[in-house]
Design an enzyme around this catalytic site. Structure first.
Site, PDB file in Angstrom:
ATOM      1  N   LYS A  53      22.143  -7.385  -2.414  1.00 48.91           N
ATOM      2  CA  LYS A  53      22.191  -7.038  -3.839  1.00 48.91           C
ATOM      3  C   LYS A  53      21.738  -5.602  -4.108  1.00 48.91           C
ATOM      4  CE  LYS A  53      22.929 -11.230  -5.835  1.00 48.91           C
ATOM      5  NZ  LYS A  53      23.892 -11.542  -6.866  1.00 48.91           N
ATOM      6  N   SER A  78      17.077 -14.456 -11.974  1.00 46.45           N
ATOM      7  CA  SER A  78      15.854 -15.097 -11.482  1.00 46.45           C
ATOM      8  C   SER A  78      15.595 -14.725 -10.033  1.00 46.45           C
ATOM      9  CB  SER A  78      15.983 -16.609 -11.595  1.00 46.45           C
ATOM     10  OG  SER A  78      17.087 -17.032 -10.826  1.00 46.45           O
TER      11      SER A  78
END
Length: 314
Positions: A53, A78
């Protein structure tokens, strides 16, 4: 709809390589002999923030104009994207505003706070996440960076497969897990440009199989009450990601929870590296013989290594 192409991945790589690790490609002769193929693992579990990511978040943050960057960036997440965006923003010296569900794992809350982001907690529903984020953006003027359904994020994620092919040459098959589709769509863009005959195959938990149903029905099917240990793969596909996947991916297969745990354990034991359950899903598909890899050269992107070590499934 504006979709990234391979030239956008190349541009992203010029930006991202200044900040991200060029992660290693590892092999295991033990696993190769079990599956009867040559598996090459691109270790994004060793990337900054412990996941691929960081590539997409970094490209999105560093692609902003100076004026937009000064207002900061925002997202709801989250997990790994929250940490990735927080770190990329800190590297550029701009604010990161992260909306997190109140029930997010403590380890993830600490990681995001540790990278200097300002966190707003909300109820653990998609509606609460989206409405809270809208309020934060209204108050700050920050730019939203979606975890996967974002042009620059997709281009950034495509840099992992680009490096894999540059470092390890030709492949018969390249595999990635699929959740929201950021990694898979980026992987497909790079693979089909550099190796047009290479198959791109995604793997998904059977308990969260919206991408599988979407792909074969050619209609975007949302993820409803998904249930899987692979917590990074719970989200529904983005529409940008889906358009690229329909165009460039060859197959999507599903795997059982038991196989995910078996594959995860096999990598821990044989390769001595920590991966999270989501990363194990492509190997699980091979162990279940959902993908024919006999005597083939296969690339697998290990998506990340962030998990609660107090709650291991083995």
């Amino acid at each position: 709809m504006n979709l990234p192409t391979y030239s956008d991945v190349e541009k992203a790589h010029e930006l991202v390589k200044k900040y991200a690790h060029r992660t290693p490609v590892l092999k295991s002769s033990g696993i190769n002999s079990i599956v009867g193929a040559e598996l090459n693992f691109k270790c994004e579990n060793l990337q900054k923030v412990g996941a691929f990511k960081f590539r997409g978040a970094c490209n999105a943050v560093f692609s902003l104009s100076e004026a937009d960057a000064q207002k900061g960036v925002a997202t709801h997440s989250s997990g790994n994207h929250a940490a990735a965006l927080a770190l990329a923003a800190r590297m550029r010296g701009v604010a990161a505003h992260i909306v997190m569900p109140s029930n997010s794992p403590e380890i993830k809350k600490k990681a995001v706070a540790g990278y200097g982001a300002s966190i707003t907690f909300c109820e653990p529903t998609l509606q609460a996440r989206e409405s809270t984020l809208a309020k934060v953006i209204e108050e700050t003027g920050a730019t939203e960076v979606h975890p996967y359904n974002n042009f620059h994020v997709i281009a950034g994620q495509g840099t992992a497969a680009k490096e894999l092919i540059e470092d390890s040459g030709d492949f018969d098959i390249i595999m990635a897990p699929v959740g929201g589709g950021g990694l898979l769509s980026g992987t497909a863009i790079s693979t089909k440009h550099l190796l047009p005959t290479c198959k791109v195959i995604a793997a998904e938990p059977a308990g969260a199989d919206d991408a599988y149903h979407s792909f074969y029905s050619k209609t975007l099917v949302p993820s409803v009450q998904p249930k899987t240990i692979a917590d990074g793969l719970l989200t529904s596909l983005g529409d940008r990601n889906f358009a690229i996947i329909l165009d460039k991916v060859d197959a999507i297969v599903t795997v059982s929870e038991e196989s995910i745990v078996e594959a995860m354990r096999l990598i821990w034991e044989r390769m001595k590296i920590i991966i999270e359950p989501s990363s194990a899903v492509p190997l699980a598909a091979i162990l279940e013989k959902k993908v024919d890899v006999q005597n083939k050269k296969v690339g697998i992107i290990l998506s990340g290594g962030n998990l609660d070590l107090g709650k291991l499934p083995f």
